[in-house]
Design a protein around this motif. Structure first.
Motif, PDB file in Angstrom:
ATOM      1  N   ALA A  70       0.824  -1.202   0.000  1.00  0.00           N
ATOM      2  CA  ALA A  70       0.000   0.000   0.000  1.00  0.00           C
ATOM      3  C   ALA A  70       0.858   1.252   0.000  1.00  0.00           C
ATOM      4  O   ALA A  70       2.087   1.211   0.104  1.00  0.00           O
ATOM      5  CB  ALA A  70      -0.916   0.001   1.226  1.00  0.00           C
ATOM      6  N   THR A  71       0.177   2.378  -0.127  1.00  0.00           N
ATOM      7  CA  THR A  71       0.775   3.703   0.038  1.00  0.00           C
ATOM      8  C   THR A  71       0.245   4.283   1.339  1.00  0.00           C
ATOM      9  O   THR A  71      -0.972   4.399   1.519  1.00  0.00           O
ATOM     10  CB  THR A  71       0.420   4.628  -1.127  1.00  0.00           C
ATOM     11  N   LEU A  72       1.123   4.615   2.234  1.00  0.00           N
ATOM     12  CA  LEU A  72       0.730   5.191   3.522  1.00  0.00           C
ATOM     13  C   LEU A  72       1.050   6.679   3.530  1.00  0.00           C
ATOM     14  O   LEU A  72       2.132   7.088   3.120  1.00  0.00           O
ATOM     15  CB  LEU A  72       1.455   4.496   4.670  1.00  0.00           C
ATOM     16  N   THR A  73       0.094   7.434   3.987  1.00  0.00           N
ATOM     17  CA  THR A  73       0.247   8.890   4.015  1.00  0.00           C
ATOM     18  C   THR A  73       0.012   9.418   5.415  1.00  0.00           C
ATOM     19  O   THR A  73      -1.044   9.180   6.006  1.00  0.00           O
ATOM     20  CB  THR A  73      -0.741   9.559   3.048  1.00  0.00           C
ATOM     21  N   GLU A  74       1.002  10.126   5.918  1.00  0.00           N
ATOM     22  CA  GLU A  74       0.880  10.755   7.235  1.00  0.00           C
ATOM     23  C   GLU A  74       0.249  12.130   7.064  1.00  0.00           C
ATOM     24  O   GLU A  74       0.713  12.936   6.257  1.00  0.00           O
ATOM     25  CB  GLU A  74       2.263  10.897   7.857  1.00  0.00           C
ATOM     26  N   ARG A  75      -0.792  12.392   7.778  1.00  0.00           N
ATOM     27  CA  ARG A  75      -1.479  13.680   7.686  1.00  0.00           C
ATOM     28  C   ARG A  75      -1.466  14.371   9.043  1.00  0.00           C
ATOM     29  O   ARG A  75      -1.615  13.728  10.081  1.00  0.00           O
ATOM     30  CB  ARG A  75      -2.912  13.504   7.195  1.00  0.00           C
ATOM     31  N   THR A  76      -1.294  15.689   9.005  1.00  0.00           N
ATOM     32  CA  THR A  76      -1.237  16.495  10.223  1.00  0.00           C
ATOM     33  C   THR A  76      -2.225  17.641  10.106  1.00  0.00           C
ATOM     34  O   THR A  76      -2.481  18.139   9.008  1.00  0.00           O
ATOM     35  CB  THR A  76       0.187  17.045  10.428  1.00  0.00           C
TER      36      THR A  76
END
Length: 428
Positions: A70-76
């Motif tokens: 998968a593609t993991l995206t960290e969001r803030t």
């Protein structure tokens, strides 16, 4: 893969002892439950959003899930303010007494009045070049030189024919006059006005034509045709048709403006802050922490969450060049509050935000992103007795893994024993 050893003291009562493999798993999980819970909570709360969302509810304890790619995206998220931006003073160059002001919040478009000074309208036009001089035809200098017709050459006029005393022509045969006779340099007639030239002329003529006043060529020359169009425009405004545009008659902006808080009252003399304005599009302003503002890149996509919880797409439009510190804090004074830089975020679909004009909003941006990695739910991690983290296979074996990015309840995992499609168990 490290073998996990259990001690006799950790074994349950004899009458409740499950099969040996199950006992080892239960003891391991009991020893690691606090660490696993901390990791799961940290991964779930610290980071939000992801490029590879898993449908449905979180996996249940005891269930089996696959290792996926998968593609993991960290969001803030950061806090911002919704509104029209900072109000700026209009560059009013008219002099006199303010006799009319628009209401705060009014939208003014090209050709409309911004205010009236000495009961004379100050009109909005579109452009980037400020009004710095009057526009119109100008008379040539009265220096006794031949008249200037605007082309830079001398103007010749027919010379009056000479007459005899009795009024008869000295050349009754009508034969051509000798070369050089019959004309003279006219130095006494009234000179023609000169054309004004410049980019400010073209800018004004572009606006005049856009308002429907034509009959001239839009270029850098203010001609007699331009002056006649200006007179028609002035008549529509109810002012004397002079054909000349005063320096205080027009104010330029990039487009429509929204009137802000007036800086004066009716009857006052025009000053620097007589009237303020903003753009007509609502936007978000964020005071981003200077050390963590690497996300604020012009054109970066973000999500704006309105006060009612509605998410709308936004885009970073500009970033301030100078960091500022909060009053009484930041900047190394020991207060713990870092310096901030202003970040402006635009929302293209203004209809999507309804009638909301101001208020607090939340901005979500992408911090880090990893593509094409192996991932499992955070809840699948177990803490190994010898240290580090591992996964329990469907067969009940434990494999050590290295963890990477946490995002959206998932975690990046890697290791020689981990492969895509491998099924792992969620600890009970």
């Amino acid at each position: 893969m490290a073998e996990t050893v259990t001690h006799a003291d950790d074994a349950p009562d004899a009458d409740l002892t499950p099969p040996p493999r199950r006992g080892r798993r239960t003891a391991l999980i009991a020893a690691a439950v606090a660490v696993v819970a901390a990791v799961a909570v940290s991964g779930a709360l610290e980071l939000g959003g992801g490029g590879n969302e898993r449908p449905g509810a979180p996996p249940r304890a005891g269930s089996v899930v696959p290792v996926t790619r998968a593609t993991l995206t960290e969001r803030t998220t950061v806090e911002g303010r919704w509104g029209y931006g900072t109000e700026l003073p209009l560059p009013v160059k008219a002099t006199g007494t303010v006799t009319w002001l628009p209401e705060q919040g009014a939208i003014v478009a090209r050709g409309e009045e911004l205010l009236r000074v000495d009961d004379r309208p100050v009109t909005l036009m579109y452009g980037t070049l400020p009004m710095y001089r009057p526009l119109g035809l100008t008379p040539p200098e009265d220096s006794g030189n031949p008249a200037d017709d605007g082309s830079g050459g001398e103007q010749e006029t027919p010379e009056k024919p000479e007459r005899n005393r009795d009024g008869t022509s000295p050349n009754p045969s009508g034969s051509p006059a000798p070369h050089g006779a019959g004309t003279r340099r006219d130095t006494g007639s009234s000179p023609l006005p000169r054309e004004m030239r410049g980019m400010d002329v073209m800018q004004f003529e572009t606006n005049l034509a856009a308002l429907g006043y034509t009959g001239f060529t839009v270029d850098e020359r203010f001609t007699t045709s331009t002056a006649r169009a200006v007179e028609r425009w002035q008549k529509s405004l109810g002012i004397a048709p002079t054909g000349t545009v005063g320096v205080g008659d027009v104010i330029y902006s990039a487009g429509r403006v929204r009137i802000g808080q007036p800086g004066t009252r009716l009857g006052s003399t025009v000053g620097e802050n007589t009237l303020t304005y903003t753009g007509t599009a609502r936007k978000v302003t964020v005071d981003a922490s200077a050390p963590d503002a690497s996300w604020a890149v012009r054109g970066a996509k973000v999500t704006v969450e309105l006060p009612d919880g509605t998410p709308v797409p936004g885009e970073v439009a500009s970033i301030g060049k100078q960091a500022t510190t909060a009053e009484g804090g930041g900047g190394g004074d020991g207060s713990g509050r870092p310096a901030t830089v202003p970040v402006t975020i635009t929302v293209e679909d203004q209809k999507s935000v309804g009638q909301l004009e101001s208020g607090p909003v939340t901005v979500e941006y992408v911090g880090r992103e990893v593509k094409d990695v192996l991932a499992v739910p955070v809840a699948a991690l177990v803490a190994l007795a010898e240290g580090g983290h591992g996964l329990e296979t469907e067969a009940g074996e434990f494999v050590a893994v290295r963890t990477g990015l946490f995002a959206d309840g998932d975690v990046e995992v890697s290791g020689p024993a981990v492969r895509e499609g491998m099924r792992v168990r969620i600890p009970e």
